[in-house]
Design a protein around this motif. Structure first.
Motif, short mmCIF file in Angstrom:
data_model
loop_
_atom_site.label_atom_id
_atom_site.label_comp_id
_atom_site.label_asym_id
_atom_site.label_seq_id
_atom_site.Cartn_x
_atom_site.Cartn_y
_atom_site.Cartn_z
N ALA A 183 0.83 -1.21 0.00
CA ALA A 183 0.00 0.00 0.00
C ALA A 183 0.86 1.25 0.00
CB ALA A 183 -0.93 0.00 1.21
N SER A 184 2.01 1.18 0.67
CA SER A 184 2.93 2.32 0.70
C SER A 184 4.34 1.81 0.94
CB SER A 184 2.54 3.33 1.79
OG SER A 184 2.66 2.75 3.08
N ALA A 185 5.30 2.55 0.46
CA ALA A 185 6.71 2.18 0.67
C ALA A 185 7.56 3.43 0.54
CB ALA A 185 7.14 1.13 -0.34
N HIS A 186 8.35 3.67 1.55
CA HIS A 186 9.17 4.87 1.59
C HIS A 186 10.59 4.49 2.00
CE1 HIS A 186 10.77 8.72 3.07
NE2 HIS A 186 10.04 9.21 2.10
N LEU A 187 11.56 5.16 1.41
CA LEU A 187 12.95 4.80 1.63
C LEU A 187 13.79 6.04 1.93
CD1 LEU A 187 15.13 2.41 -0.48
CD2 LEU A 187 15.77 4.82 -0.38
N VAL A 188 14.74 5.89 2.86
CA VAL A 188 15.73 6.91 3.15
C VAL A 188 17.10 6.27 2.99
CG1 VAL A 188 16.65 8.55 4.84
CG2 VAL A 188 14.19 8.08 4.76
N PRO B 265 36.94 7.94 5.37
CA PRO B 265 35.76 7.14 5.73
C PRO B 265 34.84 6.87 4.54
CG PRO B 265 36.13 8.90 7.32
CD PRO B 265 37.04 9.17 6.16
N ALA B 266 34.20 5.72 4.58
CA ALA B 266 33.23 5.35 3.56
C ALA B 266 32.15 4.50 4.20
CB ALA B 266 33.88 4.59 2.41
N GLY B 267 30.92 4.63 3.71
CA GLY B 267 29.83 3.82 4.23
C GLY B 267 28.54 4.09 3.48
N PHE B 268 27.63 3.11 3.55
CA PHE B 268 26.31 3.24 2.93
C PHE B 268 25.27 2.88 3.98
CE2 PHE B 268 22.67 1.25 0.79
CZ PHE B 268 22.25 2.34 0.01
N TRP B 269 24.15 3.61 3.97
CA TRP B 269 23.08 3.41 4.97
C TRP B 269 21.73 3.53 4.28
CZ3 TRP B 269 18.82 5.81 6.91
CH2 TRP B 269 18.39 5.47 8.19
N LEU B 270 20.81 2.60 4.58
CA LEU B 270 19.48 2.60 3.94
C LEU B 270 18.44 2.02 4.88
CD1 LEU B 270 18.46 1.61 0.37
CD2 LEU B 270 17.49 0.33 2.30
N SER B 271 17.27 2.62 4.86
CA SER B 271 16.11 2.06 5.56
C SER B 271 14.88 2.26 4.70
CB SER B 271 15.91 2.73 6.91
OG SER B 271 14.68 2.27 7.49
N ALA B 272 14.16 1.17 4.43
CA ALA B 272 12.91 1.24 3.67
C ALA B 272 11.78 0.70 4.55
CB ALA B 272 13.01 0.41 2.40
N MET B 273 10.72 1.51 4.70
CA MET B 273 9.56 1.11 5.49
C MET B 273 8.41 0.79 4.53
SD MET B 273 10.94 1.37 8.44
CE MET B 273 9.57 1.14 9.56
N ILE B 274 7.94 -0.45 4.57
CA ILE B 274 6.94 -0.94 3.62
C ILE B 274 5.71 -1.41 4.38
CG2 ILE B 274 6.49 -2.63 1.80
CD1 ILE B 274 9.54 -2.72 1.32
N ARG B 275 4.55 -0.89 4.00
CA ARG B 275 3.28 -1.30 4.62
C ARG B 275 2.44 -2.04 3.57
NH1 ARG B 275 2.28 1.54 9.48
NH2 ARG B 275 3.72 3.31 9.79
N GLN B 276 2.01 -3.24 3.94
CA GLN B 276 1.22 -4.03 3.00
C GLN B 276 -0.21 -3.50 2.88
OE1 GLN B 276 2.12 -6.36 0.86
NE2 GLN B 276 4.23 -6.07 1.52
N SER B 277 -0.70 -2.85 3.94
CA SER B 277 -2.04 -2.24 3.89
C SER B 277 -2.01 -0.99 4.76
CB SER B 277 -3.10 -3.22 4.41
OG SER B 277 -2.82 -3.59 5.75
N PRO B 278 -2.91 -0.04 4.50
CA PRO B 278 -2.92 1.19 5.29
C PRO B 278 -3.07 0.90 6.77
CG PRO B 278 -4.30 1.42 3.34
CD PRO B 278 -3.91 -0.02 3.42
N GLY B 279 -2.22 1.49 7.58
CA GLY B 279 -2.30 1.31 9.03
C GLY B 279 -1.64 0.07 9.55
N MET C 165 7.03 -3.14 7.52
CA MET C 165 8.16 -4.05 7.40
C MET C 165 9.37 -3.21 6.99
SD MET C 165 8.73 -7.28 4.80
CE MET C 165 8.49 -6.29 3.34
N GLU C 166 10.48 -3.37 7.68
CA GLU C 166 11.66 -2.58 7.36
C GLU C 166 12.67 -3.43 6.60
OE1 GLU C 166 15.20 0.14 9.37
OE2 GLU C 166 13.83 -0.99 10.67
N ILE C 167 13.13 -2.90 5.47
CA ILE C 167 14.26 -3.48 4.75
C ILE C 167 15.42 -2.53 4.99
CG2 ILE C 167 15.18 -4.25 2.54
CD1 ILE C 167 12.74 -5.82 3.48
N ALA C 168 16.43 -2.99 5.71
CA ALA C 168 17.50 -2.09 6.17
C ALA C 168 18.87 -2.61 5.75
CB ALA C 168 17.44 -1.95 7.69
#
Length: 837
Positions: free
Chosen positions: A579-584, A639-653, A657-660
């Motif tokens: 339903a929604s998915a947002h990534l930083v 220094p070097a590095g990569f960082w990611l977090s994706a928050m995924i909702r299968q239905s509103p509310g 689920m975090e893919i990190a």
């Protein structure tokens, strides 16, 4: 006039309803003439007509020879024979060229030479290079033909030098500042060197702030922003303003997105989009612009397309009977050459060019880079039986092996195109930026870079500086916007040919997008939604996630590691399209992220994490994040590095689920075909090393994320849907937004009858004015203050006494909504509103 414009005019004349009153119609026609006087007349060359024949016998030595030497030397004298035509002697002129006899003696109306110099077709008119013939010159030429071509003095032997545009870069010595002068900007120093009396007077703060807001981010400054700038007493406030405006990545990207959509034939609808024959590259363009991707990398990613950028070189799949020169490989050669090198290849895609030195083999040689098999050349739709060797336009910069696999040929082309040895590459972009902000290129037209610049040292220095600063376009733009040259009072542009002299920025019209954004800004008429799924969503306010870790290939990377590029992958399964998915995501130093093979994000500064909506990229089943991560400064461990977090909702509310980023990610120093696909077998890829959570040094990302969440700006994604994100309507079409079926690197700036009809009888503007009047009636800053507020928001100044008196009569007392609508319309029609002074 385009077919689109003709159709709209006919529609308005036949079916238009009277959205405006007759007084408004008279008003707009007057204002159209006024606007044309400001913007069109200076920019349009006179169209020669036959005129009346001069009295007496034509003097060849005094009247004809100078005309031929000035206008024809580059193509038809000193042994040159463009189109097979030479003009060195009377005999050669009578012999004609590839198009047949050039002159019918005693019959100017039947003479091809007269037809060409009076043609209104830009592909036919002569001369191609330099100013067109005046009415008086055409009359002299006609009389000469009518009198039998008297030719005294034998063949023409002119020593007039022919300019040869350089390819290699050149960095001229920066001129010293004159004694006692405060000049320090390199642009001003070069201009002062050639024109000592230039860059003296500067515009006032109100003119400058409006000009630079429109140029830097495409929007009008608000009344509060204008007054704050005027009140600012800091001596470097103009430099500070430019720095702030260019730091607004969102508005900067949206301002330039229109330019690149035009140039790269990218749109949200139209030929080919309906049947999948064309692909949008909008997401790629926005990410590249909003992260200030280095220009050379930007072009490499377009010429040798990364996922999401293929649409540019793929071209249009035309249906029906089309010419051989419209095949996709030829389109790629034409587009790349025009946009990135300022070379027009359209003529020599059919035959050896009559107006330049480019040959049919040059077009097919470039096209062969993209071909799956050797291309047979067609000359004017006739097969030649010859195969053009695969080659770059400038073989002195390097060769392309025509026997190499297609992917290798394209990669080689991208490298040659963006090589630091290719000075034409950086000169072309500098010329486009200069023309955009100053109204007239250092070379004109901007797509004919073989012409002589009016200040070669300035062009070459800026081009070299662009390459030296890592192709950072924002740095070059800042240099221009803070120069005294840019801050001079605006000037009209007169046709001077080779005698052009810089007198200040040329008065320019608002683009279609700028005009619509300005009207929406004044009327609160912003569109409800974008016309493309590539529109970036607003960042999440859910706060920093907890599971994501900084990762790299080695565990000591947070302290120091070598400079290199690594490739990262993470696969995951989804039970359904979410339903929604947002990534930083962020990276030290820079990254490009692909989701299921499509570019979704890119960043070039770790302290500015990129926040994006990734729902459009996700699918049911297997998904993959694929990342190109680069640690710069290869000479020094850092220094070097990569960082990611994706928050995924299968239905509103539902619980997200975090893919990190973490040790379940895989890395490699090399890639293979399809490495960014979910089904790729990552054999030999290694597990990423865990460097620590978001709060570790040297990044302290938790603090950065908290600040981003706590203080969103008015310019955050999703704040307003600007004109660049929506399909063009009749109003934008009338104001010059092209249909993007072909490359368009500049737009016409003169007023047209179509614009007059649309601005008086167009339902789009009429509805906006009605909405705007209602909006201002609801705001009601007070009957006496509404007029003042409208002028300040639209023009950045208070009304004059006469304007106030007239406005009071228009709005009525008490205020009438129709009167406010009329006042809004009257202000929008002012040249002061529609022009960038």
């Amino acid at each position: 006039m385009t077919n689109d414009s003709q159709d709209l005019i006919l529609y308005k004349l036949r079916n238009g309803r009277a959205c405006m009153s007759l007084p408004r119609l008279a008003h707009i026609l007057i204002l159209t003439i006024a606007a044309t006087a400001f913007s069109a007349a200076p920019l349009r060359a006179a169209e020669p007509t036959p005129g009346s024949a001069p009295a007496g016998k034509i003097d060849f030595a005094k009247q004809i020879r100078p005309m031929l030497e000035t206008s024809c030397a580059q193509c038809h004298l000193n042994g040159k024979r463009k189109g097979g035509l030479r003009l060195d002697s009377r005999e050669l002129l009578l012999k004609g060229g590839d198009s047949g006899a050039a002159v019918a003696v005693h019959e100017p109306d039947k003479s091809l030479i007269i037809e060409r110099v009076t043609s209104k077709d830009p592909d036919e008119v002569m001369p191609k290079k330099g100013p067109k013939l005046t009415v008086e010159q055409v009359a002299i030429l006609r009389a000469w033909v009518n009198q039998g071509l008297p030719w005294e003095g034998g063949a023409i032997a002119t020593s007039r030098p022919t300019y040869v545009a350089p390819i290699a870069p050149r960095r001229p010595t920066l001129p010293a500042a004159p004694a006692g002068s405060d000049l320090h900007n390199p642009i001003d120093l070069f201009l002062h060197q050639s024109q000592p009396k230039i860059v003296k007077t500067l515009v006032d703060d109100r003119v400058y702030v409006r000009r630079v807001y429109l140029d830097a981010n495409g929007l009008l400054p608000t009344a509060e922003q204008v007054e704050a700038f005027v009140a600012d007493a800091h001596p470097d406030k103009r430099e500070q303003l430019v720095e702030r405006l260019l730091a607004d990545n969102r508005q900067y990207a949206e301002n330039w997105l229109s330019f690149w959509n035009d140039a790269l034939r990218n749109d949200y609808q139209g030929t080919g989009y309906i049947d999948g024959g064309r692909k949008q590259i909008t997401a790629f363009l926005y990410r590249a612009l909003s992260t200030n991707m280095p220009y050379d990398q930007f072009v490499r990613d377009l010429v040798n397309p990364v996922p999401g950028a293929e649409g540019f070189t793929n071209g249009i799949v035309w249906r029906g009977a089309v010419s051989a020169s419209q095949r996709k490989e030829i389109q790629a050669a034409q587009s790349i050459s025009q946009v990135f090198l300022g070379v027009n290849m359209k003529c020599n895609s059919c035959h050896d060019s009559f107006i330049s030195d480019w040959k049919l083999s040059d077009a097919y040689g470039m096209a062969g880079v993209y071909a799956d098999r050797p291309l047979e050349m067609f000359r004017c739709e006739k097969a030649t039986g010859k195969i053009a060797p695969v080659q770059f336009l400038y073989p002195e910069l390097g060769t392309i092996d025509g026997t190499a696999p297609r992917a290798q040929r394209i990669q080689r082309l991208a490298a040659l195109m963006t090589s630091n040895a290719n000075g034409r590459f950086s000169r072309t972009m500098i010329n486009r930026i200069w023309a955009r902000f100053l109204g007239h290129g250092l070379v004109e037209p901007v797509d004919e870079m073989d012409r002589e610049p009016w200040n070669a040292d300035l062009l070459d220095w800026l081009a070299s500086d662009l390459a030296d600063n890592g192709y950072d376009l924002k740095k070059t733009i800042a240099l221009i916007l803070t120069s005294r040259a840019y801050q001079m009072p605006s000037a009209g542009l007169r046709e001077r040919g080779e005698e052009y002299a810089f007198e200040g920025p040329v008065v320019r019209r608002l683009s279609a997008e700028q005009f619509c954004d300005a009207v929406w800004q004044l009327t609160d008429g912003w569109p409800a939604k974008a016309s493309t799924d590539a529109y970036p969503a607003a960042p999440s306010s859910a706060g920093p996630p907890s599971k994501a870790r900084w990762i790299w290939k080695d565990a000591k990377a947070a302290t120091a590691t070598e400079g290199l590029t690594i490739y990262l992958r993470k696969t995951f399964e989804l039970p359904a399209v979410p339903a929604s998915a947002h990534l930083v995501a962020t990276c030290d130093n820079r990254f490009t992220l692909f989701v299921n093979g499509k570019q979704a994000a890119a960043g070039a500064l770790w302290s500015e994490p990129q926040s994006v909506d990734i729902k459009p990229f996700l699918v049911h089943g297997a998904n993959v994040f694929a990342v190109v991560a680069t640690n710069d400064i290869p000479e020094t461990p850092n220094p070097a590095g990569f960082w990611l977090s994706a928050m995924i909702r299968q239905s509103p509310g539902s619980k997200p689920m975090e893919i990190a980023s973490g040790t379940d990610w895989k890395w490699s120093l090399a890639t293979a075909d399809g490495w960014y696909r979910a089904d790729f077998a990552a054999q030999g890829w290694q597990s990423a090393a865990d460097l620590g959570d978001a709060s570790i040094a040297p990044w302290n990302l938790s603090s950065v994320l908290a600040q981003q969440t706590a203080a969103p700006s008015a310019a955050t994604p999703g704040a307003h849907v600007r004109a660049v994100w929506v399909n063009r309507d009749a109003l934008m079409t009338a104001l010059g937004r092209p249909n993007r079926e072909q490359v368009s690197t500049s737009r016409t700036t003169y007023a047209t009858m179509l614009q007059a009809l649309e601005l008086t009888n167009g339902p789009e503007l009429s509805q906006l004015l009605q909405r705007g009047a209602k909006y201002w009636m609801q705001r009601r800053p007070g009957d006496g203050k509404l007029i003042d507020a409208l002028f300040r928001e639209s023009l950045g100044r208070a009304p004059t006494a006469d304007e106030r008196s007239m406005s009071e009569q228009i709005v009525g007392s008490p205020l009438r909504q129709e009167g406010v609508e009329d006042l809004l319309w009257s202000i929008l029609m002012l040249p002061e509103f529609q022009l960038i002074h």
